[in-house]
Scaffold this motif. Structure first.
Motif, PDB file in Angstrom:
ATOM      1  N   ALA A 145       0.829  -1.128   0.070  1.00  0.00           N
ATOM      2  CA  ALA A 145      -0.099  -0.198  -0.051  1.00  0.00           C
ATOM      3  C   ALA A 145       0.805   1.163   0.173  1.00  0.00           C
ATOM      4  CB  ALA A 145      -0.818  -0.171   1.143  1.00  0.00           C
ATOM      5  N   THR A 146       0.287   2.252  -0.316  1.00  0.00           N
ATOM      6  CA  THR A 146       0.899   3.693  -0.200  1.00  0.00           C
ATOM      7  C   THR A 146       0.596   4.673   0.754  1.00  0.00           C
ATOM      8  OG1 THR A 146       1.514   3.525  -2.727  1.00  0.00           O
ATOM      9  CG2 THR A 146       1.787   5.665  -1.736  1.00  0.00           C
ATOM     10  N   PRO A 147       0.990   4.680   1.868  1.00  0.00           N
ATOM     11  CA  PRO A 147       0.226   5.623   3.065  1.00  0.00           C
ATOM     12  C   PRO A 147       0.580   6.991   2.415  1.00  0.00           C
ATOM     13  CG  PRO A 147       2.333   4.269   3.896  1.00  0.00           C
ATOM     14  CD  PRO A 147       2.303   4.159   2.203  1.00  0.00           C
ATOM     15  N   ALA A 148      -0.928   7.565   2.452  1.00  0.00           N
ATOM     16  CA  ALA A 148      -1.324   8.790   1.721  1.00  0.00           C
ATOM     17  C   ALA A 148      -0.650   9.936   2.426  1.00  0.00           C
ATOM     18  CB  ALA A 148      -2.731   9.163   1.961  1.00  0.00           C
ATOM     19  N   ARG A 149      -0.302  10.004   3.727  1.00  0.00           N
ATOM     20  CA  ARG A 149       0.154  11.033   4.399  1.00  0.00           C
ATOM     21  C   ARG A 149       1.914  11.348   3.876  1.00  0.00           C
ATOM     22  NH1 ARG A 149      -0.224  11.491  10.337  1.00  0.00           N
ATOM     23  NH2 ARG A 149      -0.330   9.381  10.465  1.00  0.00           N
ATOM     24  N   ALA A 150       2.456   9.893   3.622  1.00  0.00           N
ATOM     25  CA  ALA A 150       3.797  10.187   3.198  1.00  0.00           C
ATOM     26  C   ALA A 150       3.961  10.742   1.734  1.00  0.00           C
ATOM     27  CB  ALA A 150       4.146   8.736   3.278  1.00  0.00           C
ATOM     28  N   ALA A 151       2.959  10.358   0.782  1.00  0.00           N
ATOM     29  CA  ALA A 151       2.927  10.713  -0.371  1.00  0.00           C
ATOM     30  C   ALA A 151       2.682  12.559  -0.592  1.00  0.00           C
ATOM     31  CB  ALA A 151       1.727  10.121  -1.524  1.00  0.00           C
ATOM     32  N   GLN A 152       1.777  12.624   0.289  1.00  0.00           N
ATOM     33  CA  GLN A 152       1.348  14.261   0.287  1.00  0.00           C
ATOM     34  C   GLN A 152       2.830  14.970   0.485  1.00  0.00           C
ATOM     35  OE1 GLN A 152      -1.709  14.342   3.096  1.00  0.00           O
ATOM     36  NE2 GLN A 152      -3.253  13.559   1.697  1.00  0.00           N
ATOM     37  N   LYS A 153       3.734  14.498   1.311  1.00  0.00           N
ATOM     38  CA  LYS A 153       4.711  15.356   1.749  1.00  0.00           C
ATOM     39  C   LYS A 153       5.857  15.120   0.765  1.00  0.00           C
ATOM     40  CE  LYS A 153       3.655  15.182   6.615  1.00  0.00           C
ATOM     41  NZ  LYS A 153       3.955  15.002   8.119  1.00  0.00           N
ATOM     42  N   MET A 154       6.009  14.286  -0.389  1.00  0.00           N
ATOM     43  CA  MET A 154       7.027  14.322  -1.165  1.00  0.00           C
ATOM     44  C   MET A 154       6.800  14.917  -2.669  1.00  0.00           C
ATOM     45  SD  MET A 154       7.683  10.129  -0.945  1.00  0.00           S
ATOM     46  CE  MET A 154       7.067   9.318   0.209  1.00  0.00           C
ATOM     47  N   ILE A 155       8.081  15.098  -2.971  1.00  0.00           N
ATOM     48  CA  ILE A 155       8.081  15.670  -4.515  1.00  0.00           C
ATOM     49  C   ILE A 155       9.238  14.734  -5.239  1.00  0.00           C
ATOM     50  CG2 ILE A 155       7.564  17.921  -3.849  1.00  0.00           C
ATOM     51  CD1 ILE A 155      10.691  18.652  -4.380  1.00  0.00           C
ATOM     52  N   SER A 156       9.031  14.834  -6.759  1.00  0.00           N
ATOM     53  CA  SER A 156      10.007  14.046  -7.481  1.00  0.00           C
ATOM     54  C   SER A 156      11.155  14.758  -7.645  1.00  0.00           C
ATOM     55  CB  SER A 156       9.374  13.911  -8.741  1.00  0.00           C
ATOM     56  OG  SER A 156       8.950  15.147  -9.489  1.00  0.00           O
ATOM     57  N   VAL A 157      12.164  14.198  -7.861  1.00  0.00           N
ATOM     58  CA  VAL A 157      13.650  14.667  -7.970  1.00  0.00           C
ATOM     59  C   VAL A 157      13.525  15.646  -9.211  1.00  0.00           C
ATOM     60  CG1 VAL A 157      14.539  12.997  -9.321  1.00  0.00           C
ATOM     61  CG2 VAL A 157      15.933  14.224  -8.278  1.00  0.00           C
ATOM     62  N   GLY A 158      12.665  15.442 -10.281  1.00  0.00           N
ATOM     63  CA  GLY A 158      12.701  16.344 -11.157  1.00  0.00           C
ATOM     64  C   GLY A 158      11.915  17.634 -10.964  1.00  0.00           C
ATOM     65  N   ALA A 159      10.941  17.760  -9.946  1.00  0.00           N
ATOM     66  CA  ALA A 159      10.583  18.876  -9.587  1.00  0.00           C
ATOM     67  C   ALA A 159      11.162  19.770  -8.539  1.00  0.00           C
ATOM     68  CB  ALA A 159       9.066  18.571  -8.953  1.00  0.00           C
ATOM     69  N   LEU A 160      12.550  19.244  -8.114  1.00  0.00           N
ATOM     70  CA  LEU A 160      13.153  19.979  -7.131  1.00  0.00           C
ATOM     71  C   LEU A 160      13.538  21.402  -7.633  1.00  0.00           C
ATOM     72  CD1 LEU A 160      14.300  19.745  -4.249  1.00  0.00           C
ATOM     73  CD2 LEU A 160      16.529  18.772  -5.260  1.00  0.00           C
ATOM     74  N   GLY A 161      13.211  22.335  -6.796  1.00  0.00           N
ATOM     75  CA  GLY A 161      13.841  23.719  -7.128  1.00  0.00           C
ATOM     76  C   GLY A 161      13.753  24.728  -6.065  1.00  0.00           C
ATOM     77  N   PRO A 162      14.078  26.133  -6.214  1.00  0.00           N
ATOM     78  CA  PRO A 162      14.470  26.955  -5.102  1.00  0.00           C
ATOM     79  C   PRO A 162      13.265  27.005  -4.164  1.00  0.00           C
ATOM     80  CG  PRO A 162      15.089  27.818  -7.293  1.00  0.00           C
ATOM     81  CD  PRO A 162      14.506  26.582  -7.555  1.00  0.00           C
ATOM     82  N   LYS A 163      12.022  26.603  -4.710  1.00  0.00           N
ATOM     83  CA  LYS A 163      10.658  26.965  -3.677  1.00  0.00           C
ATOM     84  C   LYS A 163      10.855  25.860  -2.753  1.00  0.00           C
ATOM     85  CE  LYS A 163       7.943  24.039  -6.830  1.00  0.00           C
ATOM     86  NZ  LYS A 163       8.903  23.452  -7.618  1.00  0.00           N
ATOM     87  N   ASN A 164      11.656  24.848  -2.877  1.00  0.00           N
ATOM     88  CA  ASN A 164      11.367  23.501  -1.964  1.00  0.00           C
ATOM     89  C   ASN A 164      12.824  23.929  -0.692  1.00  0.00           C
ATOM     90  OD1 ASN A 164      11.121  21.898  -5.109  1.00  0.00           O
ATOM     91  ND2 ASN A 164       9.336  21.840  -3.334  1.00  0.00           N
ATOM     92  N   PHE A 165      13.461  24.951  -0.847  1.00  0.00           N
ATOM     93  CA  PHE A 165      14.516  25.198  -0.085  1.00  0.00           C
ATOM     94  C   PHE A 165      13.944  26.534   0.742  1.00  0.00           C
ATOM     95  CE2 PHE A 165      16.464  22.474  -2.788  1.00  0.00           C
ATOM     96  CZ  PHE A 165      17.557  21.655  -2.176  1.00  0.00           C
ATOM     97  N   ASN A 166      14.617  26.707   1.996  1.00  0.00           N
ATOM     98  CA  ASN A 166      14.453  27.849   2.774  1.00  0.00           C
ATOM     99  C   ASN A 166      15.765  28.516   2.758  1.00  0.00           C
ATOM    100  OD1 ASN A 166      14.548  29.709   4.898  1.00  0.00           O
ATOM    101  ND2 ASN A 166      13.169  28.591   6.231  1.00  0.00           N
ATOM    102  N   ILE A 167      16.007  29.696   1.898  1.00  0.00           N
ATOM    103  CA  ILE A 167      17.066  30.182   1.910  1.00  0.00           C
ATOM    104  C   ILE A 167      17.269  31.592   2.782  1.00  0.00           C
ATOM    105  CG2 ILE A 167      18.762  31.219  -0.069  1.00  0.00           C
ATOM    106  CD1 ILE A 167      17.208  29.415  -1.913  1.00  0.00           C
ATOM    107  N   SER A 168      18.223  31.509   3.471  1.00  0.00           N
ATOM    108  CA  SER A 168      18.364  32.812   4.477  1.00  0.00           C
ATOM    109  C   SER A 168      19.679  33.155   3.938  1.00  0.00           C
ATOM    110  CB  SER A 168      18.449  32.312   5.683  1.00  0.00           C
ATOM    111  OG  SER A 168      19.476  31.382   6.165  1.00  0.00           O
ATOM    112  N   MET A 169      19.855  34.665   4.121  1.00  0.00           N
ATOM    113  CA  MET A 169      21.051  35.356   4.035  1.00  0.00           C
ATOM    114  C   MET A 169      21.818  35.299   2.614  1.00  0.00           C
ATOM    115  SD  MET A 169      21.333  37.617   6.387  1.00  0.00           S
ATOM    116  CE  MET A 169      23.051  37.842   6.527  1.00  0.00           C
TER     117      MET A 169
END
Length: 353
Positions: A29-53
């Motif tokens: 089975a695929t636990p729904a809560r885990a899937a909701q918190k994941m992104i694919s590596v192809g979708a990784l971008g600056p919006k997925n990071f907290n950038i300070s200073m």
């Protein structure tokens, strides 16, 4: 894989004989809560990071990297309870097929790519030998490789290494995955001193991977059911994956910035999840439910009434057995994608100093 699910009604009420037991240790089975918190590596971008200073990245055209850290979860687990502990589920999983030499080889390839991507932005990167030849580098407190820690309030045990050419250096700011306390400022001051001596930005990257996304429900005295799930795969771990950078004009203090991953990144499979053991009282619960749901046995002379189980429990162990080549490629794919995001941030802040 949904590792287990039991509910109070089926276990303690005796009315539904197989509702909970049929799902215990159930299928894929695929636990729904885990899937909701994941992104694919192809979708990784600056919006997925907290950038300070980020403006600090413009301070120098030179970069010093005294320690590139690569971590991977080697043991994990999850538990769930319900009805004041009358339903107890627990699963633990170990990573199998990885050793320190393999991890350091992967770390070396990651570091090589990181340097190449930084250089592609027009920056010059000081070599590890040049970094370690500085007076400031002698001030670092070095951690033995591998560094293995189970962070506070975290079920995961994580092993961290560096490339063969570099020492392992942790700062107090690297908590909870650090051997430096919140008051151990020595390595932070050494990083500042290195920045002053080399007139460079000092960077301490850390990329951390997991082999399972664990989910659970329950942990409530008022709940009537509990479940736990394991979704195997290779993932970039949020928060613990970060690119820290430092710049100083005096050795005692300086500026601190960070590019920290905020989302779990799915990188695919690198092996197979195997259930290696289980300890439960499923048979006892099934027997009680069978007798409790019948009527004829009450009229039988000399019938032995089975004991009513006070607790339903299932403790299972798993192994994620990796294919080394697949693990190496998955980790490289994740690190390279994260490097691109950081290099893009660096390019967006061209050096003025």
């Amino acid at each position: 894989m949904k590792a287990a699910r039991w509910d109070r009604r089926s276990v303690l009420g005796g009315a539904v004989a197989a509702a909970g037991a049929a799902l215990l240790g159930g299928g894929v089975a695929t636990p729904a809560r885990a899937a909701q918190k994941m992104i694919s590596v192809g979708a990784l971008g600056p919006k997925n990071f907290n950038i300070s200073m980020a403006k600090m990245l413009a301070r120098s055209s030179r970069i010093a990297i005294p320690s590139y850290r690569f971590g991977i979860v080697v043991r994990s687990g999850i538990s769930a309870t319900a009805d004041a502990g009358n339903v107890q589920l627990e699963a633990s999983a170990d990573l199998v097929g990885v050793d320190v030499a393999m991890m350091r080889r992967i770390a070396d390839r990651m570091f090589t790519d990181f340097v190449a991507q930084l250089q592609a932005t027009g920056r010059s990167v000081i070599t590890p030998d040049e970094v370690m030849a500085t007076k400031a580098a002698q001030k670092f407190t070095v951690t033995q490789v591998p560094f293995v820690k189970k962070p506070f309030a975290d079920a995961r045990t994580i092993a961290v290494v560096t490339p063969e050419s570099q020492p392992l250096i942790n700062l107090h700011l690297d908590g909870p995955l650090s051997d430096q306390s919140a008051f151990s400022l020595g390595n932070w001051r050494a990083a500042n001193a290195l920045s002053v001596e080399t007139k460079a930005l000092v960077m301490l990257p850390r990329v951390v991977f997991d082999f399972a996304a664990l989910t659970g429900s329950g942990r409530s005295i008022y709940g009537d059911s509990a479940s736990i799930g394991i979704e195997p795969g290779i993932y970039l771990v949020p928060v613990l994956t970060s690119f820290s950078f430092y710049h100083a004009k005096i050795a005692l203090a300086g500026e601190i910035g960070q590019c920290r991953l905020e989302d779990r990144v799915a990188l695919g499979q690198a092996g197979e999840l195997i259930k290696s053991g289980s300890f439960n009282n499923r048979e006892e619960v099934d027997r009680w439910n069978f007798f409790a749901s019948g009527i004829a046995w009450w009229a039988q002379p000399g019938a032995v009434v089975p004991g009513r189980p006070s607790t339903a429990y299932d403790f299972s162990t798993y192994q994620y057995r990796v294919e080394p080549a697949l693990l190496e490629q998955a980790c490289l794919n994740g690190a390279l994608a994260a490097h691109r995001v950081f290099a893009g941030t660096l390019a967006a802040n061209p050096a003025t100093g």
